[in-house]
Enzyme design. Sequence first.
Site, mmCIF file in Angstrom:
data_model
loop_
_atom_site.group_PDB
_atom_site.id
_atom_site.type_symbol
_atom_site.label_atom_id
_atom_site.label_comp_id
_atom_site.label_asym_id
_atom_site.label_seq_id
_atom_site.Cartn_x
_atom_site.Cartn_y
_atom_site.Cartn_z
ATOM 1 C CB CYS A 1 -26.151 -37.114 -36.260
ATOM 2 S SG CYS A 1 -25.040 -35.959 -35.828
ATOM 3 C CG HIS B 1 -22.423 -36.925 -40.589
ATOM 4 N ND1 HIS B 1 -23.860 -37.404 -40.696
ATOM 5 C CD2 HIS B 1 -22.390 -36.595 -39.422
ATOM 6 C CE1 HIS B 1 -24.238 -37.256 -39.557
ATOM 7 N NE2 HIS B 1 -23.425 -36.818 -38.768
HETATM 8 N N1 COA Z 1 -11.813 -36.189 -43.799
HETATM 9 C C1 COA Z 1 -11.024 -36.306 -44.752
HETATM 10 N N2 COA Z 1 -10.608 -35.165 -45.478
HETATM 11 C C2 COA Z 1 -11.124 -33.905 -44.868
HETATM 12 C C3 COA Z 1 -11.901 -33.953 -43.905
HETATM 13 C C4 COA Z 1 -12.403 -35.271 -43.266
HETATM 14 N N3 COA Z 1 -12.942 -35.337 -42.133
HETATM 15 N N4 COA Z 1 -12.403 -32.724 -43.696
HETATM 16 C C5 COA Z 1 -11.711 -31.994 -44.630
HETATM 17 N N5 COA Z 1 -10.926 -32.670 -45.423
HETATM 18 C C6 COA Z 1 -9.949 -32.434 -46.270
HETATM 19 C C7 COA Z 1 -10.614 -31.358 -47.418
HETATM 20 O O1 COA Z 1 -11.213 -32.243 -48.702
HETATM 21 C C8 COA Z 1 -9.569 -30.534 -47.804
HETATM 22 O O2 COA Z 1 -8.544 -31.124 -48.676
HETATM 23 P P1 COA Z 1 -8.101 -30.455 -49.734
HETATM 24 O O3 COA Z 1 -7.014 -29.443 -48.963
HETATM 25 O O4 COA Z 1 -7.234 -31.481 -50.507
HETATM 26 O O5 COA Z 1 -9.027 -29.687 -50.669
HETATM 27 C C9 COA Z 1 -8.698 -30.432 -46.332
HETATM 28 O O6 COA Z 1 -9.047 -31.401 -45.822
HETATM 29 C C10 COA Z 1 -9.030 -29.125 -45.704
HETATM 30 O O7 COA Z 1 -10.566 -29.030 -45.528
HETATM 31 P P2 COA Z 1 -11.367 -28.024 -44.569
HETATM 32 O O8 COA Z 1 -12.692 -27.915 -45.280
HETATM 33 O O9 COA Z 1 -10.487 -26.759 -44.465
HETATM 34 O O10 COA Z 1 -11.205 -28.736 -43.345
HETATM 35 P P3 COA Z 1 -11.574 -28.148 -41.986
HETATM 36 O O11 COA Z 1 -10.187 -27.968 -41.157
HETATM 37 O O12 COA Z 1 -12.135 -27.009 -41.860
HETATM 38 O O13 COA Z 1 -12.234 -29.158 -41.192
HETATM 39 C C11 COA Z 1 -12.575 -30.970 -39.707
HETATM 40 C C12 COA Z 1 -11.881 -30.383 -40.946
HETATM 41 C C13 COA Z 1 -12.051 -32.193 -39.639
HETATM 42 C C14 COA Z 1 -12.198 -30.232 -38.493
HETATM 43 C C15 COA Z 1 -14.318 -30.949 -40.169
HETATM 44 O O14 COA Z 1 -14.502 -31.687 -41.268
HETATM 45 C C16 COA Z 1 -14.845 -31.368 -38.880
HETATM 46 O O15 COA Z 1 -15.204 -30.743 -37.840
HETATM 47 N N6 COA Z 1 -15.725 -32.681 -39.114
HETATM 48 C C17 COA Z 1 -16.610 -33.285 -38.134
HETATM 49 C C18 COA Z 1 -17.741 -32.904 -38.449
HETATM 50 C C19 COA Z 1 -18.620 -33.145 -37.233
HETATM 51 O O16 COA Z 1 -18.442 -32.594 -35.986
HETATM 52 N N7 COA Z 1 -19.857 -33.689 -37.411
HETATM 53 C C20 COA Z 1 -21.034 -34.162 -36.515
HETATM 54 C C21 COA Z 1 -20.444 -35.521 -35.921
HETATM 55 S S1 COA Z 1 -21.456 -35.949 -34.586
#
Ligand code: COA
Length: 388
Positions: free
Chosen positions: A84, A335
């Site tokens: 990152c 991100h």
């Molecule tokens: N914050 C706020 N809303 C989020 C979100 C987040 N991080 N991630 C997804 N959403 C919302 C989407 O917009 C969607 O909303 P909607 O239903 O109104 O359209 C809903 O939540 C479901 O989205 P989806 O893509 O199905 O989520 P997911 O369950 O597949 O993934 C996380 C959610 C949090 C697990 C995923 O975003 C994640 O793993 N994030 C971390 C990424 C990471 O690790 N990056 C490296 C960092 S070191």
Amino acid sequence: MVRASVVGAGMTKFGVHDSPLQELFGQAAFEAFDDAGVDPADIEAFYFGNAMGGQTENDTHLAPKLASHVGIAGVPAQRFEDACATSANAFKHAVEAVESGRHDVVLAGGVERCTPVTGKDTPEMTTIFASASHRQYEQPTGLTFPGVFALLTKRHMHEYGTTEEQLAEVAVKNHAHGQLNDRAHFGKQTSVEEVLEGPVVADPFRLMDCCPFSDGASAVVVVSEEKAAAFDRPVDVVGLGHATDVAPICDKHTPHATQAARDAAAQAYAQAGWDGSEVDFAEVHDCFTGAEVMASEAIGLIEDGQGGVAAAEGRTSLGGEIPINPSGGLKAKGHPIGATGTAQIVELTEQLRGIAGERQVPDATRAVAHNLGGDAATTLVTAMEARL
Ligand code: COA
């Protein structure tokens, strides 16, 4: 050694983009060229970040491809990969190329696509991201990045009594800031109640404690201090810190202290001649709410153990004593891994020029960016100053 200055900045909206990496990066690069008033023919070298294009979309050897797309084929071009922290490291090398006198006008930036436009869903992307964790000690346990930061945050909670409510306040603040940024992935506000009622991703993190997967690109034009005088509103790079910590996390003595951030900040502040107590605002790597709490302490903006309390008291909000992540941060702005580091530099540049609109930090003259990679094993801290 000459100093370096940023004279042009550009970035795409972060979110979902179905354009190929070259086109996405081109949007940011041409915006940076236009902002600086330079022609592609003026660029002497190109340093950029893309962390995972090979794994996510079978797209590697991007340096000549991106250079060709933005009209600078022929210049030395180099891709960086530091998880990152990828494009903060590209930016650092661009600045050093100028500081050394090797080049006078350099393009730095980053691009990444992490949403399902690549054909990869959340579990697949999570697995790909986990390749940045330790191959022998972390990956076999199934540790993911939400899990890495959950472990570090749990330790912080154990040491200092940081609460889930305080973590939620970080998400509420960054979504409030992101609402003021039309390039943010999320434009919607949240509340402590909504955060605390969300599904658990990795205890103590719930959905709203996490940054999203995003697509996007960012770019800046870096020139020598001498050349910068001819440009409109240059912003000077006055400190560059870059440090690593032991990996895996089971070998870290004080995992919640994020030692690499402390070391990188010490380097950057020593070069700048000022420290965290004199910073007007900061962009920090809030991949998860707990990561912002630990970063704000590690780079000397908030006393150790008080990062969560400070967020809950509004000290780190716009209008507070030390605004953190006025852009919305990774949490709300998004991100796109390889684009995040230079996007932080874009935010610092706009704020220090006084053109950040509704999210402007009044009279900001000194700022830092903190970008970390992997299991808190790489951190870069960049200090910048407005030219008054
Ligand atoms: N914050 C706020 N809303 C989020 C979100 C987040 N991080 N991630 C997804 N959403 C919302 C989407 O917009 C969607 O909303 P909607 O239903 O109104 O359209 C809903 O939540 C479901 O989205 P989806 O893509 O199905 O989520 P997911 O369950 O597949 O993934 C996380 C959610 C949090 C697990 C995923 O975003 C994640 O793993 N994030 C971390 C990424 C990471 O690790 N990056 C490296 C960092 S070191």
